[in-house]
Design a protein around this motif. Structure first.
Motif, PDB file in Angstrom:
ATOM      1  N   PHE A 289       0.836  -1.199   0.000  1.00 52.15           N
ATOM      2  CA  PHE A 289       0.000   0.000   0.000  1.00 52.15           C
ATOM      3  C   PHE A 289       0.874   1.253   0.000  1.00 52.15           C
ATOM      4  CE2 PHE A 289      -2.238   3.441   2.106  1.00 52.15           C
ATOM      5  CZ  PHE A 289      -3.455   3.453   1.447  1.00 52.15           C
ATOM      6  N   ILE A 290       1.879   1.275   0.878  1.00 51.43           N
ATOM      7  CA  ILE A 290       2.779   2.433   0.956  1.00 51.43           C
ATOM      8  C   ILE A 290       3.520   2.627  -0.364  1.00 51.43           C
ATOM      9  CG2 ILE A 290       4.869   3.329   2.059  1.00 51.43           C
ATOM     10  CD1 ILE A 290       3.852   1.888   4.652  1.00 51.43           C
ATOM     11  N   GLY A 291       4.023   1.536  -0.948  1.00 53.66           N
ATOM     12  CA  GLY A 291       4.736   1.626  -2.226  1.00 53.66           C
ATOM     13  C   GLY A 291       3.853   2.135  -3.349  1.00 53.66           C
ATOM     14  N   THR A 292       2.620   1.652  -3.403  1.00 53.24           N
ATOM     15  CA  THR A 292       1.683   2.111  -4.434  1.00 53.24           C
ATOM     16  C   THR A 292       1.327   3.574  -4.219  1.00 53.24           C
ATOM     17  OG1 THR A 292       0.783  -0.123  -4.640  1.00 53.24           O
ATOM     18  CG2 THR A 292      -0.543   1.668  -5.542  1.00 53.24           C
ATOM     19  N   LEU A 293       1.083   3.952  -2.968  1.00 56.14           N
ATOM     20  CA  LEU A 293       0.780   5.350  -2.665  1.00 56.14           C
ATOM     21  C   LEU A 293       1.932   6.265  -3.057  1.00 56.14           C
ATOM     22  CD1 LEU A 293      -1.082   7.485  -1.395  1.00 56.14           C
ATOM     23  CD2 LEU A 293      -0.021   6.953   0.815  1.00 56.14           C
ATOM     24  N   MET A 294       3.145   5.884  -2.705  1.00 57.83           N
ATOM     25  CA  MET A 294       4.316   6.689  -3.055  1.00 57.83           C
ATOM     26  C   MET A 294       4.483   6.792  -4.575  1.00 57.83           C
ATOM     27  SD  MET A 294       5.409   7.847  -0.246  1.00 57.83           S
ATOM     28  CE  MET A 294       6.887   8.610  -0.860  1.00 57.83           C
ATOM     29  N   SER A 295       4.251   5.696  -5.280  1.00 59.40           N
ATOM     30  CA  SER A 295       4.392   5.743  -6.739  1.00 59.40           C
ATOM     31  C   SER A 295       3.344   6.664  -7.362  1.00 59.40           C
ATOM     32  CB  SER A 295       4.328   4.338  -7.343  1.00 59.40           C
ATOM     33  OG  SER A 295       3.052   3.780  -7.174  1.00 59.40           O
ATOM     34  N   ILE A 296       2.133   6.675  -6.819  1.00 59.39           N
ATOM     35  CA  ILE A 296       1.091   7.588  -7.305  1.00 59.39           C
ATOM     36  C   ILE A 296       1.498   9.033  -7.034  1.00 59.39           C
ATOM     37  CG2 ILE A 296      -1.276   8.376  -6.925  1.00 59.39           C
ATOM     38  CD1 ILE A 296      -1.991   5.387  -6.400  1.00 59.39           C
ATOM     39  N   ILE A 297       2.007   9.296  -5.836  1.00 63.64           N
ATOM     40  CA  ILE A 297       2.449  10.653  -5.490  1.00 63.64           C
ATOM     41  C   ILE A 297       3.577  11.105  -6.409  1.00 63.64           C
ATOM     42  CG2 ILE A 297       3.639  12.010  -3.717  1.00 63.64           C
ATOM     43  CD1 ILE A 297       1.946  10.410  -1.642  1.00 63.64           C
ATOM     44  N   PHE A 298       4.569  10.235  -6.637  1.00 67.00           N
ATOM     45  CA  PHE A 298       5.680  10.604  -7.522  1.00 67.00           C
ATOM     46  C   PHE A 298       5.215  10.793  -8.963  1.00 67.00           C
ATOM     47  CE2 PHE A 298       8.630   8.483  -4.311  1.00 67.00           C
ATOM     48  CZ  PHE A 298       9.005   9.700  -3.771  1.00 67.00           C
ATOM     49  N   PHE A 299       4.248   9.998  -9.395  1.00 65.83           N
ATOM     50  CA  PHE A 299       3.708  10.169 -10.745  1.00 65.83           C
ATOM     51  C   PHE A 299       3.024  11.533 -10.872  1.00 65.83           C
ATOM     52  CE2 PHE A 299       0.326   9.699 -13.916  1.00 65.83           C
ATOM     53  CZ  PHE A 299       1.104   9.392 -15.025  1.00 65.83           C
ATOM     54  N   LEU A 300       2.226  11.894  -9.873  1.00 66.83           N
ATOM     55  CA  LEU A 300       1.577  13.209  -9.897  1.00 66.83           C
ATOM     56  C   LEU A 300       2.593  14.342  -9.832  1.00 66.83           C
ATOM     57  CD1 LEU A 300      -1.498  12.506  -7.589  1.00 66.83           C
ATOM     58  CD2 LEU A 300      -1.471  12.735 -10.087  1.00 66.83           C
ATOM     59  N   CYS A 301       3.657  14.156  -9.050  1.00 68.98           N
ATOM     60  CA  CYS A 301       4.723  15.174  -8.985  1.00 68.98           C
ATOM     61  C   CYS A 301       5.406  15.328 -10.341  1.00 68.98           C
ATOM     62  CB  CYS A 301       5.750  14.801  -7.920  1.00 68.98           C
ATOM     63  SG  CYS A 301       5.164  15.056  -6.237  1.00 68.98           S
ATOM     64  N   SER A 302       5.521  14.220 -11.082  1.00 69.72           N
ATOM     65  CA  SER A 302       6.147  14.310 -12.405  1.00 69.72           C
ATOM     66  C   SER A 302       5.277  15.105 -13.369  1.00 69.72           C
ATOM     67  CB  SER A 302       6.431  12.914 -12.971  1.00 69.72           C
ATOM     68  OG  SER A 302       5.235  12.274 -13.352  1.00 69.72           O
ATOM     69  N   ILE A 303       3.967  15.041 -13.186  1.00 76.83           N
ATOM     70  CA  ILE A 303       3.047  15.817 -14.034  1.00 76.83           C
ATOM     71  C   ILE A 303       3.058  17.285 -13.617  1.00 76.83           C
ATOM     72  CG2 ILE A 303       0.612  16.168 -14.613  1.00 76.83           C
ATOM     73  CD1 ILE A 303       0.276  13.105 -14.356  1.00 76.83           C
ATOM     74  N   ILE A 304       3.040  17.514 -12.307  1.00 79.71           N
ATOM     75  CA  ILE A 304       2.920  18.884 -11.793  1.00 79.71           C
ATOM     76  C   ILE A 304       4.241  19.648 -11.846  1.00 79.71           C
ATOM     77  CG2 ILE A 304       2.393  20.256  -9.730  1.00 79.71           C
ATOM     78  CD1 ILE A 304       0.435  17.961  -8.959  1.00 79.71           C
ATOM     79  N   PHE A 305       5.346  18.991 -11.452  1.00 79.82           N
ATOM     80  CA  PHE A 305       6.621  19.696 -11.309  1.00 79.82           C
ATOM     81  C   PHE A 305       7.612  19.394 -12.429  1.00 79.82           C
ATOM     82  CE2 PHE A 305       5.014  19.104  -6.915  1.00 79.82           C
ATOM     83  CZ  PHE A 305       4.727  20.433  -6.647  1.00 79.82           C
ATOM     84  N   THR A 306       8.173  18.207 -12.435  1.00 82.58           N
ATOM     85  CA  THR A 306       9.169  17.866 -13.449  1.00 82.58           C
ATOM     86  C   THR A 306       9.138  16.368 -13.725  1.00 82.58           C
ATOM     87  OG1 THR A 306      11.520  17.913 -14.021  1.00 82.58           O
ATOM     88  CG2 THR A 306      10.987  17.668 -11.694  1.00 82.58           C
ATOM     89  N   TRP A 307       9.474  15.998 -14.933  1.00 78.74           N
ATOM     90  CA  TRP A 307       9.407  14.599 -15.343  1.00 78.74           C
ATOM     91  C   TRP A 307      10.432  13.727 -14.619  1.00 78.74           C
ATOM     92  CZ3 TRP A 307      13.635  12.321 -17.663  1.00 78.74           C
ATOM     93  CH2 TRP A 307      14.633  13.187 -18.117  1.00 78.74           C
ATOM     94  N   TRP A 308      11.380  14.318 -13.936  1.00 74.58           N
ATOM     95  CA  TRP A 308      12.396  13.543 -13.208  1.00 74.58           C
ATOM     96  C   TRP A 308      11.794  12.658 -12.119  1.00 74.58           C
ATOM     97  CZ3 TRP A 308      17.226  12.691 -14.647  1.00 74.58           C
ATOM     98  CH2 TRP A 308      17.793  13.566 -15.574  1.00 74.58           C
TER      99      TRP A 308
END
Length: 112
Positions: free
Chosen positions: A27-46
């Motif tokens: 659950f934590i890993g999936t949540l973190m991956s969703i957060i990082f995916f959204l950050c890649s859309i909002i901030f930077t593709w890195w």
């Protein structure tokens, strides 16, 4: 193993995720991956580099050190991803215990 449907794989997947701590780490890993995916859309593709690292990092830890098994992602990457999100959804909606009972699994008593 002869898997013919998503439901067949779901049962197989849940046999490899029988301990509550394993599911929590997933659950934590999936949540973190969703957060990082959204950050890649909002901030930077890195941030896209952190998506698989977080998802696989948490799940590898849980399988090797908690569940005592090897992740099923290696042999079934797409169905495993589908089941990761299904597991995440059941946990976020509070339906995981009911699903475990439906599959005939009893909760495993664990301290961690």
């Amino acid at each position: 193993m002869n898997i013919k449907s998503k439901e067949d794989f779901w049962v197989f997947y849940m046999n490899h995720h029988s301990k509550p701590s394993t599911r929590k780490w997933h659950f934590i890993g999936t949540l973190m991956s969703i957060i990082f995916f959204l950050c890649s859309i909002i901030f930077t593709w890195w941030f896209l580099f952190l998506v698989p690292l977080s998802a696989y990092g948490f799940s590898m830890y849980s399988h090797l050190f908690i569940e005592g098994s090897f992740p099923v992602t290696i042999g079934y990457p797409f169905w495993s991803l589908y089941c990761d999100f299904k597991l995440f959804w059941f946990m976020i909606t509070g339906k995981m215990d009911r699903e475990m009972k439906r599959l005939g699994k009893r909760p495993v008593l664990q301290l961690f």
